[in-house]
Design an enzyme around this catalytic site. Sequence first.
Site, PDB file in Angstrom:
ATOM      1  N   ALA A 121       0.827  -1.212   0.000  1.00  0.00           N
ATOM      2  CA  ALA A 121       0.000   0.000   0.000  1.00  0.00           C
ATOM      3  C   ALA A 121       0.859   1.259   0.000  1.00  0.00           C
ATOM      4  O   ALA A 121       0.474   2.294   0.520  1.00  0.00           O
ATOM      5  CB  ALA A 121      -0.917  -0.003   1.219  1.00  0.00           C
ATOM      6  N   ALA A 122       2.065   1.148  -0.584  1.00  0.00           N
ATOM      7  CA  ALA A 122       2.979   2.291  -0.534  1.00  0.00           C
ATOM      8  C   ALA A 122       2.961   3.114  -1.811  1.00  0.00           C
ATOM      9  O   ALA A 122       3.471   4.227  -1.841  1.00  0.00           O
ATOM     10  CB  ALA A 122       4.403   1.792  -0.275  1.00  0.00           C
ATOM     11  N   ARG A 152      -2.342   7.109 -11.238  1.00  0.00           N
ATOM     12  CA  ARG A 152      -3.453   7.085 -12.193  1.00  0.00           C
ATOM     13  C   ARG A 152      -4.787   7.520 -11.579  1.00  0.00           C
ATOM     14  O   ARG A 152      -5.731   7.834 -12.285  1.00  0.00           O
ATOM     15  CB  ARG A 152      -3.575   5.672 -12.803  1.00  0.00           C
ATOM     16  N   LYS A 177     -29.987  12.604   9.720  1.00  0.00           N
ATOM     17  CA  LYS A 177     -28.573  12.513  10.076  1.00  0.00           C
ATOM     18  C   LYS A 177     -28.416  12.284  11.566  1.00  0.00           C
ATOM     19  O   LYS A 177     -29.021  13.004  12.363  1.00  0.00           O
ATOM     20  CB  LYS A 177     -27.847  13.787   9.670  1.00  0.00           C
ATOM     21  N   THR A 233       7.055  -2.821  -6.795  1.00  0.00           N
ATOM     22  CA  THR A 233       6.445  -3.811  -5.898  1.00  0.00           C
ATOM     23  C   THR A 233       7.486  -4.775  -5.301  1.00  0.00           C
ATOM     24  O   THR A 233       7.350  -5.220  -4.162  1.00  0.00           O
ATOM     25  CB  THR A 233       5.371  -4.620  -6.640  1.00  0.00           C
ATOM     26  N   GLY A 275      -0.118  -7.725 -15.675  1.00  0.00           N
ATOM     27  CA  GLY A 275       1.025  -8.563 -16.050  1.00  0.00           C
ATOM     28  C   GLY A 275       0.489  -9.843 -16.680  1.00  0.00           C
ATOM     29  O   GLY A 275      -0.497 -10.411 -16.202  1.00  0.00           O
ATOM     30  N   LYS A 331      -4.466   6.264  -2.698  1.00  0.00           N
ATOM     31  CA  LYS A 331      -5.375   5.383  -3.440  1.00  0.00           C
ATOM     32  C   LYS A 331      -6.099   4.376  -2.549  1.00  0.00           C
ATOM     33  O   LYS A 331      -7.315   4.222  -2.643  1.00  0.00           O
ATOM     34  CB  LYS A 331      -4.600   4.641  -4.529  1.00  0.00           C
ATOM     35  N   TYR A 351     -27.848  23.502  13.772  1.00  0.00           N
ATOM     36  CA  TYR A 351     -26.508  24.070  13.677  1.00  0.00           C
ATOM     37  C   TYR A 351     -26.577  25.593  13.798  1.00  0.00           C
ATOM     38  O   TYR A 351     -27.309  26.238  13.052  1.00  0.00           O
ATOM     39  CB  TYR A 351     -25.922  23.655  12.320  1.00  0.00           C
TER      40      TYR A 351
HETATM   41  C1  UD1 Z   1       0.771  -5.095 -10.441  1.00  0.00           C
HETATM   42  C2  UD1 Z   1       1.634  -6.218 -11.053  1.00  0.00           C
HETATM   43  C3  UD1 Z   1       0.900  -6.777 -12.269  1.00  0.00           C
HETATM   44  C4  UD1 Z   1      -0.469  -7.282 -11.856  1.00  0.00           C
HETATM   45  C5  UD1 Z   1      -1.277  -6.169 -11.140  1.00  0.00           C
HETATM   46  C6  UD1 Z   1      -2.531  -6.765 -10.521  1.00  0.00           C
HETATM   47  C7  UD1 Z   1       3.970  -5.660 -10.617  1.00  0.00           C
HETATM   48  C8  UD1 Z   1       5.230  -5.148 -11.200  1.00  0.00           C
HETATM   49  N1  UD1 Z   1       2.915  -5.684 -11.428  1.00  0.00           N
HETATM   50  O1  UD1 Z   1       0.686  -4.056 -11.421  1.00  0.00           O
HETATM   51  O2  UD1 Z   1       1.638  -7.850 -12.823  1.00  0.00           O
HETATM   52  O3  UD1 Z   1      -1.172  -7.734 -13.005  1.00  0.00           O
HETATM   53  O4  UD1 Z   1      -0.512  -5.599 -10.063  1.00  0.00           O
HETATM   54  O5  UD1 Z   1      -3.387  -5.788 -10.039  1.00  0.00           O
HETATM   55  O6  UD1 Z   1       3.971  -6.040  -9.463  1.00  0.00           O
HETATM   56  N2  UD1 Z   1       3.222  -0.544  -4.422  1.00  0.00           N
HETATM   57  C9  UD1 Z   1       4.084  -0.341  -3.354  1.00  0.00           C
HETATM   58  N3  UD1 Z   1       5.315   0.188  -3.608  1.00  0.00           N
HETATM   59  C10 UD1 Z   1       5.740   0.501  -4.856  1.00  0.00           C
HETATM   60  C11 UD1 Z   1       4.839   0.281  -5.935  1.00  0.00           C
HETATM   61  C12 UD1 Z   1       3.585  -0.250  -5.683  1.00  0.00           C
HETATM   62  O7  UD1 Z   1       3.756  -0.623  -2.213  1.00  0.00           O
HETATM   63  O8  UD1 Z   1       6.891   0.961  -4.988  1.00  0.00           O
HETATM   64  C13 UD1 Z   1       1.867  -1.094  -4.111  1.00  0.00           C
HETATM   65  C14 UD1 Z   1       0.731  -0.196  -4.567  1.00  0.00           C
HETATM   66  O9  UD1 Z   1       0.327   0.668  -3.528  1.00  0.00           O
HETATM   67  C15 UD1 Z   1      -0.365  -1.206  -4.937  1.00  0.00           C
HETATM   68  C16 UD1 Z   1       0.396  -2.460  -5.307  1.00  0.00           C
HETATM   69  O10 UD1 Z   1       1.726  -2.291  -4.833  1.00  0.00           O
HETATM   70  O11 UD1 Z   1      -1.214  -1.496  -3.832  1.00  0.00           O
HETATM   71  C17 UD1 Z   1       0.439  -2.683  -6.819  1.00  0.00           C
HETATM   72  O12 UD1 Z   1       1.032  -1.574  -7.449  1.00  0.00           O
HETATM   73  P1  UD1 Z   1       0.481  -0.980  -8.810  1.00  0.00           P
HETATM   74  O13 UD1 Z   1       1.347   0.161  -9.204  1.00  0.00           O
HETATM   75  O14 UD1 Z   1      -0.960  -0.764  -8.728  1.00  0.00           O
HETATM   76  O15 UD1 Z   1       0.811  -2.212  -9.789  1.00  0.00           O
HETATM   77  P2  UD1 Z   1       0.103  -2.582 -11.140  1.00  0.00           P
HETATM   78  O16 UD1 Z   1       0.638  -1.706 -12.222  1.00  0.00           O
HETATM   79  O17 UD1 Z   1      -1.349  -2.640 -10.978  1.00  0.00           O
HETATM   80 CA    CA Z   2      -2.762  -2.025  -9.372  1.00  0.00          CA
END
Ligand code: UD1
Ligand code: CA
Length: 428
Positions: free
Chosen positions: A16-17, A22, A323, A86, A145, A29, A359
């Site tokens: 989640a980093a 996008r 509410k 990742t 991927g 996100k 309020y």
């Molecule tokens: C990734 C996969 C892809 C797969 C897809 C599924 C890789 C390289 N690609 O792509 O093969 O089909 O998920 O949804 O792994 N994150 C970090 N640190 C970073 C980068 C990302 O913690 O430096 C976290 C993001 O917060 C996210 C997750 O990793 O929760 C996936 O990253 P994201 O950039 O969304 O990868 P995708 O391009 O979707």
């Molecule tokens: Ca993703």
Amino acid sequence: MGGLIKDKNLALVILAAGEGTRMKSKLPKVLHPLAGMPMIKYVLDIALALGAKKILVVVGHQADKVKQGLSDYPVEFVLQAKQLGTGDAVKRVKPYLTDFEGSVLVLNGDTPLITLKTLAGLVSRHEHCPLTMLTTILDNPYGYGRIIRDSYGNVRGIVEEKDASSEQKLVQEICSGIYCFESKILFESLEEITPNNVQKEYYLTDVIGICRGKGLPIHTHSATDPLEVLGINDRVQLAEASRLIRQHILTEWMLNGVTIVDPLTTCIDRQVNIGCDTVIYPHTVIEGECTIGEDCHIGPFARIRPGTEIKAGTRIGNFVEVKKSSIGPNSKVSHLTYLGDATVGKGVNIGAGTITCNYDGEKKHQTVIEDGVFVGSGSQLIAPLTVGEHAYVGAGSTITRDVSPHSLALSRPHQTEKPNWVKRKKKK
Ligand code: UD1
Ligand code: CA
């Protein structure tokens, strides 16, 4: 920690980093809500139900906000200071698992539709394997991927969309971003990955090719429903996931005895509770922690906001907003009304166009409307205020003081009449 996988030595890593570029958002996100709950909490709820020994959440971009958003979860946070990919994110976890021997289940914080059943299936498929991936076949695999297999059908590796050849882009089997690794193999392989790709990132997906190169068998497990692995990268995917989750919530309520007249225009958040034989009419929104009793009628065009409790047999009609209020049984709030910070008793009738003025520009104030009260149409109740039991408020009143039980309160200008009055003509 209790859960489905009791004996297995399982650690869970949730990524989640990432910056979530996008999404084009100031909010991280993984904190974007789906049916009233941040997407990462869906993943965490399943992680908890699975019964992992350890849950590690890798945070980086806006780490403090993400940590704060998850402060009510029993997880450990791992900092990835620079978002290098990742693979790098998972590498940061190693110091937290030094004495750990077992399986590491990696999940993405942006894949909230994943189910407990599928993850439990992946974990049990993984037993005694070095590496098991969750994959699926998508009609439109764009952005994911791709799983590359050899002529025997064995997995050779994963190629990211941006690095794929036009031939590889035709592959419809995709990587879900969810895998189970034997911890030793995972961390050893991560030492070998390089940012030698279009995005100049350390890809976790490269671990698969590395393992294959070492001759290790790579197993795959399919998601029960391809939609479960929907990754949320932009707001179009956010809306799609949101629609699927809302649909699921409505289906559950319908199967539990609630009539939803038009599921296409009804939004009910995940934290809501609804009693049997209640009918929800079209264009109704019920948000956050709310409880609706049995035999209620809600809507059409009603908005029930967080912190509201509506007891059995009560009717909330069109263009009514409620509410943080509680409404007793068999009451009626049928049209064009705002009730905020109110406690309403049983058998109360709130006339059309009633407003609790809660309020004052600085603070919120409470309105108490006791059992059996009748509030006439077009009334304003200026809080703080109590209307005693069985009292009447005359239509069109502006009530500023408490009303005693069983009395009639009237507060409106007297009507004056000028007979045979003709509007004076303007002088030219
Ligand atoms: C990734 C996969 C892809 C797969 C897809 C599924 C890789 C390289 N690609 O792509 O093969 O089909 O998920 O949804 O792994 N994150 C970090 N640190 C970073 C980068 C990302 O913690 O430096 C976290 C993001 O917060 C996210 C997750 O990793 O929760 C996936 O990253 P994201 O950039 O969304 O990868 P995708 O391009 O979707
Ligand atoms: Ca993703």
